[in-house]
Design an enzyme around this catalytic site. Structure first.
Site, mmCIF file in Angstrom:
data_model
loop_
_atom_site.group_PDB
_atom_site.id
_atom_site.type_symbol
_atom_site.label_atom_id
_atom_site.label_comp_id
_atom_site.label_asym_id
_atom_site.label_seq_id
_atom_site.Cartn_x
_atom_site.Cartn_y
_atom_site.Cartn_z
ATOM 1 N N ARG A 162 0.865 -1.175 0.000
ATOM 2 C CA ARG A 162 0.000 0.000 0.000
ATOM 3 C C ARG A 162 0.906 1.231 0.000
ATOM 4 O O ARG A 162 2.058 1.176 0.438
ATOM 5 C CB ARG A 162 -0.883 0.025 1.251
ATOM 6 C CG ARG A 162 -1.803 -1.192 1.399
ATOM 7 C CD ARG A 162 -2.576 -1.111 2.717
ATOM 8 N NE ARG A 162 -3.514 -2.218 2.855
ATOM 9 C CZ ARG A 162 -3.240 -3.374 3.456
ATOM 10 N NH1 ARG A 162 -2.032 -3.559 3.986
ATOM 11 N NH2 ARG A 162 -4.133 -4.324 3.539
ATOM 12 N N LYS A 185 -2.192 -2.763 7.997
ATOM 13 C CA LYS A 185 -3.380 -2.300 8.702
ATOM 14 C C LYS A 185 -3.518 -3.023 10.036
ATOM 15 O O LYS A 185 -3.282 -4.215 10.128
ATOM 16 C CB LYS A 185 -4.631 -2.532 7.853
ATOM 17 C CG LYS A 185 -4.741 -1.605 6.650
ATOM 18 C CD LYS A 185 -6.061 -1.802 5.946
ATOM 19 C CE LYS A 185 -6.231 -0.815 4.799
ATOM 20 N NZ LYS A 185 -7.533 -0.990 4.105
ATOM 21 N N HIS A 253 -2.596 3.070 -6.194
ATOM 22 C CA HIS A 253 -3.162 1.841 -5.623
ATOM 23 C C HIS A 253 -3.353 0.769 -6.688
ATOM 24 O O HIS A 253 -3.333 -0.429 -6.386
ATOM 25 C CB HIS A 253 -4.496 2.127 -4.936
ATOM 26 C CG HIS A 253 -5.018 0.968 -4.145
ATOM 27 N ND1 HIS A 253 -4.375 0.489 -3.024
ATOM 28 C CD2 HIS A 253 -6.106 0.181 -4.322
ATOM 29 C CE1 HIS A 253 -5.058 -0.541 -2.540
ATOM 30 N NE2 HIS A 253 -6.102 -0.742 -3.303
ATOM 31 N N ARG A 256 -0.680 -1.926 -6.772
ATOM 32 C CA ARG A 256 -0.867 -3.041 -5.822
ATOM 33 C C ARG A 256 -1.864 -4.044 -6.382
ATOM 34 O O ARG A 256 -1.672 -5.261 -6.296
ATOM 35 C CB ARG A 256 -1.334 -2.479 -4.478
ATOM 36 C CG ARG A 256 -1.749 -3.530 -3.445
ATOM 37 C CD ARG A 256 -2.048 -2.814 -2.125
ATOM 38 N NE ARG A 256 -2.907 -3.577 -1.241
ATOM 39 C CZ ARG A 256 -2.462 -4.459 -0.347
ATOM 40 N NH1 ARG A 256 -1.180 -4.707 -0.239
ATOM 41 N NH2 ARG A 256 -3.315 -5.068 0.456
ATOM 42 N N HIS A 279 -3.742 -9.570 3.681
ATOM 43 C CA HIS A 279 -5.179 -9.674 3.905
ATOM 44 C C HIS A 279 -5.464 -10.662 5.024
ATOM 45 O O HIS A 279 -4.835 -11.721 5.105
ATOM 46 C CB HIS A 279 -5.899 -10.145 2.639
ATOM 47 C CG HIS A 279 -5.981 -9.088 1.590
ATOM 48 N ND1 HIS A 279 -6.229 -9.363 0.266
ATOM 49 C CD2 HIS A 279 -5.854 -7.742 1.666
ATOM 50 C CE1 HIS A 279 -6.246 -8.243 -0.425
ATOM 51 N NE2 HIS A 279 -6.020 -7.249 0.396
ATOM 52 N N TYR A 288 -10.411 -8.538 -4.082
ATOM 53 C CA TYR A 288 -9.415 -7.539 -4.463
ATOM 54 C C TYR A 288 -8.825 -7.834 -5.823
ATOM 55 O O TYR A 288 -8.551 -6.943 -6.602
ATOM 56 C CB TYR A 288 -8.299 -7.528 -3.410
ATOM 57 C CG TYR A 288 -7.373 -6.345 -3.505
ATOM 58 C CD1 TYR A 288 -6.266 -6.359 -4.334
ATOM 59 C CD2 TYR A 288 -7.619 -5.198 -2.763
ATOM 60 C CE1 TYR A 288 -5.410 -5.286 -4.416
ATOM 61 C CE2 TYR A 288 -6.761 -4.118 -2.839
ATOM 62 C CZ TYR A 288 -5.667 -4.167 -3.663
ATOM 63 O OH TYR A 288 -4.825 -3.091 -3.744
#
Length: 308
Positions: A162, A185, A253, A256, A279, A288
């Site tokens: 990211r 994240k 983005h 990615r 993830h 995704y």
């Protein structure tokens, strides 16, 4: 905060947010979004029910109240995706209230979010991704800034990072090893192999950067030496994609997204791609990368030992 919230409700909200930070490691941006969404809900209930929303009042929320709140959001042109996000935050808050205060959460938890079509960034073709990286280098007047921008987008495409993860690297990551330890994240860490082309791009930038690469300082710097603003990466990509005649979906983005899609198209294992992207669930990786159900099952059947 100017919203009308009783001290008791405000304290409960802050206690819940503190618990999310401590237990789940929620990022500051996520916590602030939760605070806004739940505070907005409580403030609406204050006006809707015409009484201060202390804990006792929060316990009396009914199905019709939830419908009125969601209707107000939609009448204010809040998109279905945003309504779903706000409702998710309110539900999480009420689950916590149910465990801690004995609040009956049925009316809140049974509320249904509006359906929406997930909009995923479209992957660039392999040739387009390579051309974008080469063209990004032409957008800056100073050589070290050009090398910086190339290093960032090469990390996005070569490692599936990211933008925030790439810009989160520090001088402590130098000299580069064969893999990067990335904090994604929620503070979740993963190890991502570093391709030679990405290592070379970062090393060329580091050698040319006029600002010292201190261990506790950002690796990628702005012109004056501060942390690189992600908007500058976006602008470099905007200029490059316009120069190449690529669509507006060719964003940072999208590198990615292209990383994952191109790996999968080349026969990459979906579980491995999940780990590389960071993830938490396989379903996120499926959505995704835009994999259709049939392709997912073929990968699953080929990779799972019990399916063979």
């Amino acid at each position: 905060m100017t919203l009308t919230i009783s001290p008791q409700a405000r304290d409960a909200l802050e206690d819940w947010l503190a618990a999310r930070r401590a237990v789940e490691g929620s990022a500051d941006a996520t916590v602030n979004a939760y605070r806004r969404d739940v505070a907005d809900f409580i403030a609406f209930m204050t006006g809707h029910r015409a009484d201060p929303q202390g804990l006792a009042a929060l316990m009396r929320v009914e199905t019709r109240d939830m419908r009125a709140w969601m209707a107000r959001l939609r009448s204010g042109e809040v998109g279905a995706r945003s309504v779903a996000r706000k409702l998710s935050a309110v539900k999480a808050f009420y689950r916590w209230l149910a465990e801690r205060e004995g609040v009956e959460p049925t009316a809140v938890l049974s509320a249904r979010a509006p359906r929406f079509q997930k909009k995923l960034p479209r992957p660039m073709a392999e040739e387009a991704a390579r051309e974008m990286i080469g063209t990004v280098e032409l957008q800056a007047r100073e050589e070290w800034i050009a090398l910086r921008d190339v290093a960032v987008v090469t990390l996005l495409y070569g490692c599936g990072l990211r933008v925030s993860e790439a810009l989160g690297l520090t001088g402590a990551d130098l000299p580069l090893a064969e893999a990067l330890r990335i904090r994604g994240k929620g503070g979740k860490e993963r190890v991502v192999p570093l391709l030679p082309i990405a290592r070379t791009a970062v090393e060329r930038y580091a050698a040319a950067c006029p600002h010292p690469a201190a261990p506790n300082a950002p690796l990628f710097r702005g012109q004056r030496g501060g942390p690189l603003n992600p908007r500058l990466v976006q602008k470099a990509c905007e200029r490059a994609r316009m120069q190449l005649g690529l669509p507006a979906t060719a964003t940072p983005h999208a590198f990615r997204h292209s990383f994952a899609t191109h790996l999968l198209a080349s026969g990459g294992d979906l579980r491995a791609i999940q780990e590389l992207l960071g993830h938490a669930s396989l379903s996120t990786t499926q959505a995704y990368t835009g994999v259709d159900g049939a392709h997912l099952m073929r990968v699953y059947e080929a990779a799972h030992p019990k399916a063979r």
